[in-house]
Design a protein around this motif. Structure first.
Motif, short mmCIF file in Angstrom:
data_model
loop_
_atom_site.label_atom_id
_atom_site.label_comp_id
_atom_site.label_asym_id
_atom_site.label_seq_id
_atom_site.Cartn_x
_atom_site.Cartn_y
_atom_site.Cartn_z
N CYS A 186 0.84 -1.21 0.00
CA CYS A 186 0.00 0.00 0.00
C CYS A 186 0.87 1.26 0.00
N ASP A 221 -4.74 3.87 8.23
CA ASP A 221 -6.08 3.77 8.83
C ASP A 221 -6.96 2.77 8.09
N GLU A 222 -6.95 2.85 6.78
CA GLU A 222 -7.81 1.98 5.98
C GLU A 222 -7.49 0.51 6.23
N HIS A 223 -6.22 0.18 6.24
CA HIS A 223 -5.86 -1.23 6.38
C HIS A 223 -5.83 -1.70 7.82
#
Ligand SMILES: [Zn+2]
Ligand SMILES: [Zn+2]
Length: 111
Positions: free
Chosen positions: A34, A56-58
């Motif tokens: 990422c 944050d997303e992962h």
């Protein structure tokens, strides 16, 4: 929910120095990680020290999919050589700079 491992988890430290890493999430089959600026430091296996940096997303994805031992927001010592994971204070710290905290870490053992 399962424990991630190098064999079945897309979250890998990749063996690179942390200062070259953004978020280490790498989808299975993808060519790269990422790479976003990480916001979380995740401890997967205290016994092996297997940990990674996550955006944050992962982090949200990891919470849905895997079991982790601990996590804390990225701090200034998180990626420094020699830093220890500090469970009670929920950060990483370099023992020479904070000898009292190193003792606290030792007293708390593996959790
Ligand atoms: Zn990410
Ligand atoms: Zn950390």
């Amino acid at each position: 929910m399962t424990q991630p491992s190098p064999a079945d988890s897309p979250i890998l430290p990749e063996g690179k120095p942390f200062d070259e890493l953004g978020c280490a999430y790498k989808p299975i089959g993808a060519t790269g990680v990422c790479g976003k600026p990480p916001t979380w430091h995740v401890m997967w296996e205290p016994s092996s020290g297997y940990n990674s940096l996550t955006c944050d997303e992962h982090m949200a994805l990891a919470q849905r999919r895997w079991v982790y031992a601990d996590r804390h927001p990225m701090g200034p010592d998180c990626t420094m050589p020699g830093a220890l994971w500090e469970y009670t204070h929920r950060w990483c710290v370099i023992p020479d700079d904070h000898p009292a905290l190193a003792v606290a870490r030792a007293l708390n053992g593996d959790r």
